[in-house]
Scaffold this motif. Sequence first.
Motif, mmCIF file in Angstrom:
data_model
loop_
_atom_site.group_PDB
_atom_site.id
_atom_site.type_symbol
_atom_site.label_atom_id
_atom_site.label_comp_id
_atom_site.label_asym_id
_atom_site.label_seq_id
_atom_site.Cartn_x
_atom_site.Cartn_y
_atom_site.Cartn_z
ATOM 1 N N GLU A 118 7.562 35.176 -28.446
ATOM 2 C CA GLU A 118 8.489 35.541 -27.598
ATOM 3 C C GLU A 118 8.076 37.346 -27.355
ATOM 4 O O GLU A 118 7.856 37.225 -25.914
ATOM 5 N N ASN A 119 7.932 37.898 -27.966
ATOM 6 C CA ASN A 119 7.770 39.385 -27.632
ATOM 7 C C ASN A 119 6.685 39.355 -26.805
ATOM 8 O O ASN A 119 5.920 40.571 -27.237
ATOM 9 N N GLN A 120 5.141 38.414 -27.292
ATOM 10 C CA GLN A 120 4.034 38.945 -26.687
ATOM 11 C C GLN A 120 4.245 39.437 -25.019
ATOM 12 O O GLN A 120 3.389 40.348 -25.047
ATOM 13 N N VAL A 121 5.027 39.174 -24.230
ATOM 14 C CA VAL A 121 5.860 39.447 -22.825
ATOM 15 C C VAL A 121 5.378 41.751 -22.997
ATOM 16 O O VAL A 121 5.144 41.966 -21.880
ATOM 17 N N GLU A 122 5.636 41.650 -24.612
ATOM 18 C CA GLU A 122 5.655 43.358 -24.540
ATOM 19 C C GLU A 122 4.477 43.128 -24.458
ATOM 20 O O GLU A 122 3.824 45.288 -23.516
ATOM 21 N N GLU A 123 3.453 43.082 -24.418
ATOM 22 C CA GLU A 123 1.748 43.400 -24.321
ATOM 23 C C GLU A 123 2.052 43.685 -22.267
ATOM 24 O O GLU A 123 0.416 44.254 -21.616
ATOM 25 N N LEU A 124 2.840 43.391 -22.025
ATOM 26 C CA LEU A 124 2.447 42.748 -20.021
ATOM 27 C C LEU A 124 3.221 44.517 -20.128
ATOM 28 O O LEU A 124 3.393 44.878 -18.107
ATOM 29 N N LYS A 125 4.196 45.159 -20.137
ATOM 30 C CA LYS A 125 5.066 46.584 -19.891
ATOM 31 C C LYS A 125 3.622 47.847 -19.378
ATOM 32 O O LYS A 125 4.075 47.076 -18.454
ATOM 33 N N PRO A 126 2.556 47.835 -20.050
ATOM 34 C CA PRO A 126 1.466 48.641 -19.246
ATOM 35 C C PRO A 126 1.555 48.321 -18.041
ATOM 36 O O PRO A 126 1.201 49.453 -16.884
ATOM 37 N N LEU A 127 1.280 47.921 -17.462
ATOM 38 C CA LEU A 127 0.804 46.569 -16.247
ATOM 39 C C LEU A 127 1.333 46.738 -15.342
ATOM 40 O O LEU A 127 1.662 47.492 -14.273
ATOM 41 N N ILE A 128 2.914 46.127 -15.763
ATOM 42 C CA ILE A 128 4.199 45.905 -14.740
ATOM 43 C C ILE A 128 4.425 47.785 -14.496
ATOM 44 O O ILE A 128 4.424 47.708 -13.415
ATOM 45 N N LEU A 129 4.429 48.423 -14.953
ATOM 46 C CA LEU A 129 4.641 49.693 -14.774
ATOM 47 C C LEU A 129 3.726 50.863 -13.542
ATOM 48 O O LEU A 129 4.770 51.486 -12.928
#
Length: 145
Positions: free
Chosen positions: A111-122
Amino acid sequence: MEHKIIYFKYLAALSMLVYVIYYLTECFRYQFLNGKFTGNLVFNENEILINERKIEIAEIKKIFLRVNDFVGRKRGLTTTTIPMSNGTNNLLDLELKNGEKIKLFFKIEYENQVEELKPLILNLIKIEILTLNEGEKILHERISS
């Protein structure tokens, strides 16, 4: 009369054992994969790697990400009747500035693997490919799903 009581006790114990075995096997059952995985998808801060191909975020015109599925997600009210998810109902839909369109599904292991997208999303928000609301929705939609 005592034989009937012993018979019912054995029957009750056997029924309970069958139920426990059924419940345990259903709890750990995942939905079947419809297709197969070919290649790798990596989200980095400034690029997306699809197999060996590097796509810089400057090349992206539009992006849609759906990331609300992960391995083991319960798909119903009870896991005894509906298999758990295999984590593959996540979508990357890209339109590049050169007109090329890329659409693929990918697997999220936890579930928390989505957090790895944060830098890209920002970074996508910073260069105005995504709005703040769109970025927030991508990172938080898994909570409501």
